[in-house]
Enzyme design. Structure first.
Site, PDB file in Angstrom:
ATOM      1  N   LYS A   1      30.457 -39.256 -33.007  1.00 41.13           N
ATOM      2  CA  LYS A   1      29.116 -38.793 -32.652  1.00 41.13           C
ATOM      3  C   LYS A   1      29.061 -38.632 -31.149  1.00 41.13           C
ATOM      4  CE  LYS A   1      24.268 -40.150 -32.838  1.00 41.13           C
ATOM      5  NZ  LYS A   1      23.322 -41.174 -33.306  1.00 41.13           N
TER       6      LYS A   1
ATOM      7  N   LYS B   1      29.485 -35.128 -35.587  1.00 38.87           N
ATOM      8  CA  LYS B   1      28.120 -34.762 -35.229  1.00 38.87           C
ATOM      9  C   LYS B   1      28.018 -34.506 -33.744  1.00 38.87           C
ATOM     10  CE  LYS B   1      23.621 -36.854 -35.038  1.00 38.87           C
ATOM     11  NZ  LYS B   1      22.854 -38.056 -35.213  1.00 38.87           N
TER      12      LYS B   1
HETATM   13  C1  PBG Z   1      20.068 -42.266 -34.126  1.00 41.06           C
HETATM   14  C2  PBG Z   1      20.347 -40.867 -34.506  1.00 41.06           C
HETATM   15  C3  PBG Z   1      20.183 -39.708 -33.748  1.00 41.06           C
HETATM   16  C4  PBG Z   1      20.447 -38.645 -34.615  1.00 41.06           C
HETATM   17  C5  PBG Z   1      20.791 -39.186 -35.838  1.00 41.06           C
HETATM   18  N1  PBG Z   1      20.763 -40.563 -35.745  1.00 41.06           N
HETATM   19  C6  PBG Z   1      19.718 -39.494 -32.378  1.00 41.06           C
HETATM   20  C7  PBG Z   1      20.430 -40.030 -31.233  1.00 41.06           C
HETATM   21  O1  PBG Z   1      21.540 -40.547 -31.317  1.00 41.06           O
HETATM   22  O2  PBG Z   1      19.815 -39.956 -30.175  1.00 41.06           O
HETATM   23  C8  PBG Z   1      20.324 -37.191 -34.274  1.00 41.06           C
HETATM   24  C9  PBG Z   1      19.957 -36.310 -35.416  1.00 41.06           C
HETATM   25  C10 PBG Z   1      19.501 -34.958 -35.044  1.00 41.06           C
HETATM   26  O3  PBG Z   1      19.428 -34.569 -33.859  1.00 41.06           O
HETATM   27  O4  PBG Z   1      19.195 -34.203 -35.970  1.00 41.06           O
HETATM   28  N2  PBG Z   1      21.097 -43.012 -33.682  1.00 41.06           N
END
Ligand code: PBG
Length: 327
Positions: free
Chosen positions: A196, A249
């Site tokens: 991520k 992601k």
């Molecule tokens: C939380 C999380 C996030 C997303 C999914 N889980 C945001 C972040 O890490 O700030 C992003 C999902 C999206 O942008 O659709 N940890």
């Protein structure tokens, strides 16, 4: 070797029937996961300004919505919770009566066949908005693990089918696996957000989930966008710790990462097409610059072509509706 004019690649593009016959990749509704935001309270169904068509629901408003999702044959939803109470340790995340725990029970009741996947993270639940415990202005990896494990267990106890840690702490998959196994949930799979990235594409989500960090950013735990070999190490590590499904992601700007993960590992591979990807499409469609069905189909197909088996997308409902009305 045969070449032009005997060879004509255009022959296989002549009609839609031929094109369909030789098509290499297609997206099916059964590939999709639909993310949903659940907010504490009653009678709430509120559209997210930056994500037209996406709503925040209080648990009592979920039944008609999840029944429709099940009718459209979307196999799974991914739940994000927005609690009323936030504190240093994100205690609402592992409260048995927390908003996600309530939502799981309601969904399992009204659409029993729909898979309920839960996002396991603390950022929506902490008053500082970080994904873990903050000590001396740093997100402490090891102290966060127990809280993530507790959160995952509490989701499983409420009836979640799959848990999906998104925090990017080292060792969280192992901590969650041990906790689930210890309390009789050895059959609950872990879908790990293995790679991520610290991405600007999450902007609209942070408004939807009220999870923007109150100081600093997430670069000390989420990945640096220029890196791809490091993503493979992250995936390798999560697999070693027991992840059942791995996820990359965001999706669209990281198709090369998806491709490399696909070529390197044999685990089921998911890709998360995030809020900013959705918002860009919606803005341009609103301006009349894109045909929505064509652009969404092209994007989702590209993510599959890169190697994803599963796609988390806010377009899941509209895509399923288009396929259903095509006959
Ligand atoms: C939380 C999380 C996030 C997303 C999914 N889980 C945001 C972040 O890490 O700030 C992003 C999902 C999206 O942008 O659709 N940890």
């Amino acid at each position: 070797m045969i070449s032009f004019p005997q060879l004509r690649l255009r022959r296989l593009r002549r009609t839609e029937t031929i094109r369909t016959l030789v098509r290499e990749n297609r997206v099916d509704v059964s590939d999709l996961i639909y993310p949903m935001f659940v907010v504490e309270g009653r009678g709430v169904k509120q559209e997210v300004a930056s994500m037209p068509g996406i709503f925040r629901y209080s648990p009592d408003q979920l039944p008609p919505e999840v029944e429709e999702i099940a009718r459209l044959k979307i196999p799974a939803v991914l739940l994000f919770g927005i609690p009323q109470h936030k504190d240093e340790l994100g205690s609402s995340a592992y409260n048995p009566e927390g908003v996600v725990q309530q939502a799981i029970r309601i969904i399992k009741n009204s659409a029993p066949g729909l898979l309920v996947i839960t996002d396991v993270c603390l950022c929506e639940y902490t008053n500082h908005g970080h994904c873990g415990v903050v000590i001396n202005s740093q997100v402490d990896n090891d102290q966060t693990l127990a809280l993530l494990a507790k959160t995952a267990l509490s989701h499983a106890e409420a009836g979640a089918d799959i848990v999906a840690p998104s925090d990017m702490m080292d060792g969280r998959v192992q901590a969650i696996r041990q906790e689930l196994d210890k309390y009789g949930f050895a059959d609950i799979p872990i879908l790990s957000y293995a790679a991520k990235y610290a991405s600007a594409f999450y902007g609209p989500f942070r408004e939807a989930a009220e999870s923007a960090p109150q100081f600093g950013d997430r670069r000390s735990y989420q990945m640096d966008p220029p890196n791809v070999r490091e993503a493979l190490r992250e995936v390798e590590q999560d697999i070693a710790e027991g992840a059942d499904i791995i996820m990359i992601k965001p999706a669209l700007a990281y198709l090369d990462v998806i491709r490399q993960a696909r070529s390197t590992f044999n685990h089921p591979l998911a890709a998360y097409s995030v809020s900013g990807e959705y918002a860009m499409v919606k803005v341009a469609v609103h301006q009349g610059w894109f045909n929505e069905k064509q652009i969404v189909t092209e994007i989702l197909t590209a993510i599959k072509r890169a190697g994803a088996d599963i796609i988390v997308t806010y377009h899941a409902k509209e895509f399923a509706t288009w396929l259903a009305t095509e006959g």
